[in-house]
Motif scaffolding. Sequence first.
Motif, PDB file in Angstrom:
ATOM      1  N   SER A   1     -73.247  16.770 -35.575  1.00  0.00           N
ATOM      2  CA  SER A   1     -72.941  17.812 -34.943  1.00  0.00           C
ATOM      3  C   SER A   1     -74.691  18.772 -34.915  1.00  0.00           C
ATOM      4  N   VAL A   2     -75.069  19.855 -33.913  1.00  0.00           N
ATOM      5  CA  VAL A   2     -76.062  20.347 -33.562  1.00  0.00           C
ATOM      6  C   VAL A   2     -76.326  21.324 -34.022  1.00  0.00           C
ATOM      7  N   ASP A   3     -76.628  22.283 -35.197  1.00  0.00           N
ATOM      8  CA  ASP A   3     -76.726  22.947 -36.357  1.00  0.00           C
ATOM      9  C   ASP A   3     -77.452  23.893 -35.457  1.00  0.00           C
ATOM     10  N   TRP A   4     -77.420  25.037 -34.645  1.00  0.00           N
ATOM     11  CA  TRP A   4     -78.349  26.148 -33.904  1.00  0.00           C
ATOM     12  C   TRP A   4     -78.560  26.706 -34.976  1.00  0.00           C
ATOM     13  N   THR A   5     -78.267  26.855 -36.645  1.00  0.00           N
ATOM     14  CA  THR A   5     -78.753  28.413 -37.531  1.00  0.00           C
ATOM     15  C   THR A   5     -80.197  27.568 -37.893  1.00  0.00           C
ATOM     16  N   ARG A   6     -80.951  25.812 -38.009  1.00  0.00           N
ATOM     17  CA  ARG A   6     -81.633  25.193 -38.573  1.00  0.00           C
ATOM     18  C   ARG A   6     -83.045  25.167 -38.088  1.00  0.00           C
ATOM     19  N   PRO A   7     -83.553  25.939 -38.369  1.00  0.00           N
ATOM     20  CA  PRO A   7     -85.242  25.650 -38.067  1.00  0.00           C
ATOM     21  C   PRO A   7     -85.094  24.522 -37.613  1.00  0.00           C
ATOM     22  N   ALA A   8     -85.303  23.438 -38.428  1.00  0.00           N
ATOM     23  CA  ALA A   8     -85.341  22.097 -37.982  1.00  0.00           C
ATOM     24  C   ALA A   8     -85.476  21.662 -36.188  1.00  0.00           C
ATOM     25  N   VAL A   9     -83.923  21.828 -36.093  1.00  0.00           N
ATOM     26  CA  VAL A   9     -83.952  21.700 -35.018  1.00  0.00           C
ATOM     27  C   VAL A   9     -84.877  21.772 -34.083  1.00  0.00           C
ATOM     28  N   TYR A  10     -85.201  23.370 -34.063  1.00  0.00           N
ATOM     29  CA  TYR A  10     -86.016  23.969 -32.965  1.00  0.00           C
ATOM     30  C   TYR A  10     -87.136  23.355 -32.540  1.00  0.00           C
ATOM     31  N   ILE A  11     -87.718  23.066 -34.014  1.00  0.00           N
ATOM     32  CA  ILE A  11     -88.946  22.384 -34.476  1.00  0.00           C
ATOM     33  C   ILE A  11     -88.990  21.070 -33.690  1.00  0.00           C
ATOM     34  N   PHE A  12     -87.954  19.818 -33.798  1.00  0.00           N
ATOM     35  CA  PHE A  12     -88.340  19.064 -33.315  1.00  0.00           C
ATOM     36  C   PHE A  12     -87.471  19.197 -31.887  1.00  0.00           C
ATOM     37  N   ILE A  13     -87.346  19.771 -30.879  1.00  0.00           N
ATOM     38  CA  ILE A  13     -87.301  20.370 -29.678  1.00  0.00           C
ATOM     39  C   ILE A  13     -88.904  20.616 -28.697  1.00  0.00           C
ATOM     40  N   VAL A  14     -89.301  21.386 -29.841  1.00  0.00           N
ATOM     41  CA  VAL A  14     -90.430  22.069 -29.681  1.00  0.00           C
ATOM     42  C   VAL A  14     -91.744  21.128 -29.436  1.00  0.00           C
ATOM     43  N   SER A  15     -91.540  20.322 -30.986  1.00  0.00           N
ATOM     44  CA  SER A  15     -92.548  19.087 -30.787  1.00  0.00           C
ATOM     45  C   SER A  15     -92.306  18.080 -30.096  1.00  0.00           C
ATOM     46  N   ILE A  16     -90.861  18.162 -29.378  1.00  0.00           N
ATOM     47  CA  ILE A  16     -90.341  17.228 -28.889  1.00  0.00           C
ATOM     48  C   ILE A  16     -91.681  17.528 -26.738  1.00  0.00           C
ATOM     49  N   ILE A  17     -91.379  18.504 -26.506  1.00  0.00           N
ATOM     50  CA  ILE A  17     -92.042  18.874 -25.383  1.00  0.00           C
ATOM     51  C   ILE A  17     -93.209  19.253 -25.428  1.00  0.00           C
ATOM     52  N   LEU A  18     -94.146  19.235 -26.746  1.00  0.00           N
ATOM     53  CA  LEU A  18     -95.629  19.345 -26.671  1.00  0.00           C
ATOM     54  C   LEU A  18     -95.646  17.540 -26.345  1.00  0.00           C
ATOM     55  N   ILE A  19     -95.320  17.078 -27.848  1.00  0.00           N
ATOM     56  CA  ILE A  19     -95.725  15.452 -27.967  1.00  0.00           C
ATOM     57  C   ILE A  19     -95.462  14.806 -26.860  1.00  0.00           C
ATOM     58  N   VAL A  20     -94.883  14.972 -25.993  1.00  0.00           N
ATOM     59  CA  VAL A  20     -94.109  14.557 -24.682  1.00  0.00           C
ATOM     60  C   VAL A  20     -95.073  14.962 -23.322  1.00  0.00           C
ATOM     61  N   GLY A  21     -95.246  16.116 -22.953  1.00  0.00           N
ATOM     62  CA  GLY A  21     -95.484  17.025 -21.822  1.00  0.00           C
ATOM     63  C   GLY A  21     -97.060  16.342 -22.421  1.00  0.00           C
ATOM     64  N   LEU A  22     -98.126  16.368 -23.253  1.00  0.00           N
ATOM     65  CA  LEU A  22     -99.153  16.622 -23.568  1.00  0.00           C
ATOM     66  C   LEU A  22     -99.741  14.989 -23.541  1.00  0.00           C
ATOM     67  N   LEU A  23     -98.917  14.495 -24.240  1.00  0.00           N
ATOM     68  CA  LEU A  23     -99.253  12.564 -24.093  1.00  0.00           C
ATOM     69  C   LEU A  23     -98.688  11.946 -22.665  1.00  0.00           C
TER      70      LEU A  23
END
Length: 819
Positions: free
Chosen positions: A395-417
């Motif tokens: 399940s997705v626990d939206w209270t955990r910062p790790a979820v948001y960090i991962f999503i932002v990381s994916i956007i930056l990595i995929v978007g930039l690469l």
Amino acid sequence: MAFKSLTEYSALNWNFKPDYTSKMPLMVKHYIKIAWRNLMKSKMFSVINVLGLAIGIAVCLLIFLFVNNEFTADSFHKNKNEIYQVLRYAKIDGHQKSVAYLSGLYGPALKADFPGAVDKVVRVLPNNSLVAAGHDRVFNEKKIFAVDPAFLDMFSFPLILGNDATALSNPGSIVLTETAAKRYFGNVRAAMGKTLELDKELQLKVTGVMKDVPKNSTLDFDILVPIENYKNAPYFTHWINNSMYTFVQLSPGAKIDQLEARLPGFMQKYMGKEMAQYGFNFSLGLMPLKDVYLAKDMFGAQRHGDRSIIYIFLSIAILILLIACINFVNLSTIRAVERSREIGLRKVLGAYRKQLIGQFMGESLLITCTACALAIIILYFALPFCNQMLGYQLSVDWTRPAVYIFIVSIILIVGLLAGSYPALFLSGFPPVQAIKGKLRLGTGGTNFRQVLVVVQFMISVFLIIGTIVISKQLHFVKNKQLGYDQSQAIVVRIDNGDLYDNRDLFKQKVLNEPGVEAVSLMSGEPGGFFDTYFFNVEGKTDKWSAHTEYCDFQYVKALGLKLLSGRDFSTGLPTDTTASVLLNQTAAASLGWTPEQAVGKWIQNTKNDSMRRTVIGVVADFSFESLKQSITPLVITPGDDNRLVYIRLKGGSIPATLEALQKDYGIAAPGYPFEYSFMDQQFENMYRKDIKQQKLLTSFSILAIMIASLGLFGLAVFTTNKRTKEVGIRKILGSSVSQVVLLLASDLLKPVIIAAVIAIPLGYMAMHAWLQNFAYQTRLSWWIFPLSAVITMGIALFTVCFKAIKAGRSNPVESLKVE
């Protein structure tokens, strides 16, 4: 943004260069608007880009949830860095094996002998018991822990109601999880102070209710009871009887290496005599709690993860995301021609290259953000299916910062690469050629795109090969002749005292049922656990180790085993109970005997036999363990250490027979539910990890090909549009639709063929290595590899031909009007 002509800009001051630094927010807004217009202008390409990326990101999010859960197992315990599990290590058949079980004597002795190093000790006895709240709520609970009072102090399982320090201090107390409390009393608060009956004799008062155990906890339970209630059991009075886990919490400043260095002396002090007597050699070790969940090959681990599955997941996530990024790069690059005038005009108007790069990178990030939003929606709807496939509740626990960090990381990595190559490529166009519309991608750009397509379909072919081989191996294992009769056979576990005491009565009643062919009481079921013991053997000076099956005289008949020499156990010879054994063929061979030579020889279990036993027969080998292991020596001994009832049914009305067995069970173990499993269900349990891998590879292979096909379709559209006039001329000159389709498809399918050629040897090597996990392997048949290539090429051909046929059928007059 594309421009129709230069006249639109005749009123502009061509020497004016805007101050981008003072109008940065306006510029960003402008870039976003331009990016959105370009997305809307080429809807098909945008859908392919966004959908491909969304699927890839959704897979990554799913795998992130799983991997994060696995790698953060037990991290919620505040004392996690000081807690260690005490393990036994034994060298059996030349392999070092770790065992989680110890006797109840180890814990107190460790605390007493190492007072400066060991701060706390907790013993955990897994159990299952009949638990009743009155007469209407009775359950056979399989997740009960009998624990020391310090359990709630050492581990961080927070109580909702009750006091951590005193909840387990009284032997008459019991602690429930939220789920268990609701099961017996309807709600959490109603449970406090109520009484539950354990195994129809022990009255326990609810003194605490805790939150449900996290899914990634090594220890999994619903009920806690004080271990004091079991202090008279053999595993609390004999060092040799092992049945519980032992955890220690080190004192502040204690050194783990110093403590482990003293453990050999500890073992010699308490177990030296017995180890010398029985011929085995155990050692103790301490494993950090953070490593226990992912420990490999630990026998008796209650719940654990699998690093190989984690690495497979990570590899698949990277591969699928790579395919999606390749789509992005390819489709963005081939659209360069359509945007050439826009790029040229921006350069003439004074735009610097870094500003163009910023614009195109911004467009890439916008597409990635859109894809990420869609990916979250896909994940939301896909999670139930994924949980069912994985057998793992994510399940997705939206209270955990790790979820948001991962999503932002994916956007930056995929978007930039994914956007870096198109941005650098597009911004580097010469402005004069771009404005004139004479821009060409060149052979370098074409070759680069083809390389990316090769990589995409190489991954797809590789995954298809894996899917076919794993499916073939599991089918082979499932249908292999195991050497015993498992047809219409069920297993009833002897998991309560009533059934154990009345097991002979239950067996006799079952035998009297008309739908029953044979019944046997035994200690280990095929595919399950078998004890290993050491033996003195006639003519041998060294002690010999072998798996041992304790059973009754009907064992051979119930399993349908084949006798190679000698005879079976006989009820007419009561001495067989204490003086006879059977060996399997491998056991006889390991001792240097043929089946005929083995009959009449003697062996003696160093732990359980006070006298020698004569080998009265040798049975043909049968696969009593997993088919991942070669058949090992097995000694079949009459004995009372019965843990299950093996019942082979006759053909016919199985439901009626099962109903009769339920009544027989109710007589032997009144109050306990009749629970059984068919032997073919053992396959699912034994090869759960491999079945999971098969399902994963199948699902992800489909996704990989689907994403790659989306990209290929986009390339087909581009190629077809680019050659529209050529197609019209060829049709006027007499070319048929099939010739046009062949012309357009041939160029697009070349990289797919190259991908298959590269992927086949890689797939062979990977699957050959995977099959080494099995002692009995299916053949890596030659047809698997061309079939994988044909499947991939067939899908690619269908994708390309869909557009090529449409182009071939088009009116040549209209085609000639292009440009």
